[in-house]
Structure formats: structure tokens, C-alpha cells
Design a protein around this motif. Structure first.
Motif, PDB file in Angstrom:
ATOM      1  N   THR A 158      -2.123  -3.957  -5.698  1.00  0.00           N
ATOM      2  CA  THR A 158      -1.639  -3.011  -4.688  1.00  0.00           C
ATOM      3  C   THR A 158      -2.805  -2.521  -3.853  1.00  0.00           C
ATOM      4  OG1 THR A 158       0.132  -2.272  -6.158  1.00  0.00           O
ATOM      5  CG2 THR A 158      -0.415  -0.831  -4.307  1.00  0.00           C
ATOM      6  N   ASN A 160      -4.261   0.346  -1.145  1.00  0.00           N
ATOM      7  CA  ASN A 160      -4.095   1.687  -0.585  1.00  0.00           C
ATOM      8  C   ASN A 160      -5.424   2.136   0.010  1.00  0.00           C
ATOM      9  OD1 ASN A 160      -1.382   2.874  -0.978  1.00  0.00           O
ATOM     10  ND2 ASN A 160      -1.771   2.420  -3.142  1.00  0.00           N
ATOM     11  N   ASP A 161      -5.380   2.588   1.270  1.00  0.00           N
ATOM     12  CA  ASP A 161      -6.579   3.093   1.936  1.00  0.00           C
ATOM     13  C   ASP A 161      -7.741   2.106   1.879  1.00  0.00           C
ATOM     14  OD1 ASP A 161      -5.271   5.526   2.540  1.00  0.00           O
ATOM     15  OD2 ASP A 161      -5.778   6.332   0.556  1.00  0.00           O
ATOM     16  N   GLN A 174     -10.890  -2.400  -9.018  1.00  0.00           N
ATOM     17  CA  GLN A 174     -10.741  -1.970  -7.633  1.00  0.00           C
ATOM     18  C   GLN A 174     -11.815  -2.629  -6.775  1.00  0.00           C
ATOM     19  OE1 GLN A 174     -10.631   2.394  -7.792  1.00  0.00           O
ATOM     20  NE2 GLN A 174      -8.398   2.286  -7.628  1.00  0.00           N
ATOM     21  N   LYS A 197       2.460  -3.467   0.674  1.00  0.00           N
ATOM     22  CA  LYS A 197       1.224  -3.072   0.003  1.00  0.00           C
ATOM     23  C   LYS A 197       1.052  -3.690  -1.378  1.00  0.00           C
ATOM     24  CE  LYS A 197       0.673   1.499   2.161  1.00  0.00           C
ATOM     25  NZ  LYS A 197       0.473   2.946   1.874  1.00  0.00           N
ATOM     26  N   SER A 198       2.045  -4.426  -1.859  1.00  0.00           N
ATOM     27  CA  SER A 198       2.001  -4.864  -3.258  1.00  0.00           C
ATOM     28  C   SER A 198       2.493  -6.295  -3.460  1.00  0.00           C
ATOM     29  CB  SER A 198       2.858  -3.933  -4.131  1.00  0.00           C
ATOM     30  OG  SER A 198       2.476  -2.596  -3.993  1.00  0.00           O
TER      31      SER A 198
END
Length: 242
Positions: A158, A160-161, A174, A197-198
Motif C-alpha cells: 500500500t 501513502n504519502d 517501507q 493505493k493498494s
């Protein structure tokens, strides 16, 4: 293709080299043939050259070809053994040391072709397995190191940002990458994008549950919940048979 002939008789080595060169098994592949009359010299060639196939005699001027066969585990690779001998009583023992074939003197062209075909088929299968194993790996660049994971261990990814979170069966990583980056590197149809996003590994989906506004979420084998985007829902349901 590199082939090593180990036989204490020069005539036998010459004849076998000729039959190998005449074989139609190689499909224009270049074949390099090495020859040795004893085990020590043969072992030296095996250490220096990455030999694919060994034609190995059993009786070698007081030495025994089985002695060399039992030393092959010391090498960083595993050449295939074809015993080429005048003695038929050692056939069962030959296969106990994982020989691919056992041919008798005097050599017959057809029988040499059969042994070569069997060995080449085994080498090709080994190569396919190696390639498949390599393509099943994924390298993830972290801030302080690179890690290599098996793709099969991936549960979900996923973003994010600008940070891509990769969840495996045992770890979480990450990295500053996009979802598109990981999609291009994953092989197999089991990895499916389920949201802008995933993406998930469909084999790691445990449950499908209803969510808000007639959407669904996926419950993964590790307990995580992954929302399925409205535009991805139809395809995901079809793939999961829901």
C-alpha cells in the motif's frame, strides 16, 4: 556445454569424444570436451571448469570412478554423471550416487545419444527451476540496506504519502517507491491491484466482507483489512469467485 571424459584408455576417450561430437543432441550449441586419464587430473578440471556432464569410467588404473563421484559434493555446482564402463555389474551402485545414466563399452552411437539426451533434458529442467526461483525474488531498497524477499511471501502493498509499505508473512518494509514500481516487478496473476493505493496477493485473502457504500474489504491471512476500490470491485469479485 562442457563435457569431461575420464577414462584411463586413450582409445576409449578418443572414441567417446568422436561420438559426442557427432551427436545431434546439441542443436548447434558449442560443445567443449575435456579429457583426463585419472581422478586427480579430472578433479582439477572440475574445479577449474564448470563441467556440465561427466562420462566416467569405473576402473581407472587402480582407482575407482565411484571415488570421484562421491567427492562431487565438494564442488560449488553439480555436474551430471554418466558412467561409461565395460562392467555391467555396477549399474545399481551407479544410480546410488545419482548417476543420470550408465553406458557400456563398446560404445554404440545410439546409446551415447540416449544418454546425452537424458542429461541435456535434466540440465534444461535444472536451468528452468533456477530461472523460476530467481524471478520469484523481489529486492526492496530501504534507507540503510537492501532486502530480498520471496514474492510468494508478500501479502499486500500500500502506498501513502509517497511511502510504499510492503507487508509479508513475517515482516513489514517501507520504501520510497510507487505502487507502479512494485507491480512491474511482481510476476504471476495472483498479485492484483484492488485500489488505486493498494495491491494484494489473492492467495493471502482469508475473507471478503461487505463495507460501506456497497463496497467490500479483504481480510488477509495476517488479519489486515484492505479496502477494495469501487472501480476494482467487479474484477476482484470475479477473481475470487464471489
Amino acid at each position: 556445454m562442457k563435457i569431461l571424459i575420464i577414462d584411463d584408455e586413450q582409445l576409449a576417450r578418443t572414441e567417446l569424444a568422436y561420438l559426442i561430437n557427432q551427436s545431434s543432441c546439441f542443436n548447434n550449441e558449442q560443445v567443449n570436451i575435456f579429457q583426463s586419464e585419472d581422478i586427480n587430473h579430472g578433479l582439477g578440471i572440475l574445479i577449474k571448469e564448470q563441467i556440465d556432464i561427466i562420462f566416467l569410467d569405473i576402473s581407472l588404473n587402480g582407482e575407482n570412478g565411484f571415488e570421484l563421484a562421491q567427492q562431487l559434493h565438494q564442488l560449488s555446482y553439480s555436474p551430471l554423471i554418466i558412467f561409461a564402463t565395460a562392467y555391467d555389474e555396477f549399474a545399481a551402485k551407479a544410480f546410488n550416487v545419482d548417476a543420470i545414466d550408465y553406458v557400456l563399452k563398446p560404445f554404440e552411437p545410439k546409446r551415447i545419444d540416449q544418454a546425452l539426451f537424458k542429461a541435456i533434458k535434466a540440465l534444461n529442467k535444472r536451468s528452468d527451476i533456477t530461472t523460476e526461483s530467481l524471478t520469484n525474488l523481489l529486492t526492496i531498497e530501504l534507507q540503510d540496506r537492501n532486502v530480498v524477499i520471496k514474492q510468494d511471501s508478500l501479502i499486500s502493498a500500500t502506498v501513502n504519502d509517497g511511502i510504499l509499505t510492503i507487508i509479508t508473512k513475517t515482516e513489514q518494509y517501507q520504501t520510497k517507491n510507487t505502487l507502479s514500481w512494485i507491480k512491474k516487478r511482481l510476476t504471476g496473476t495472483k498479485f492484483v491491484q484492488v485500489h488505486r493505493k493498494s495491491l494484494v496477493n489473492l492467495e493471502a485473502v482469508k475473507e471478503v466482507q461487505p463495507w460501506f457504500n456497497h463496497t467490500i474489504i479483504l481480510i488477509m491471512t495476517n488479519g489486515d483489512k484492505v479496502q477494495v476500490g469501487r472501480s476494482y470491485q467487479k474484477k476482484v469479485k470475479q477473481l475470487l469467485g464471489v
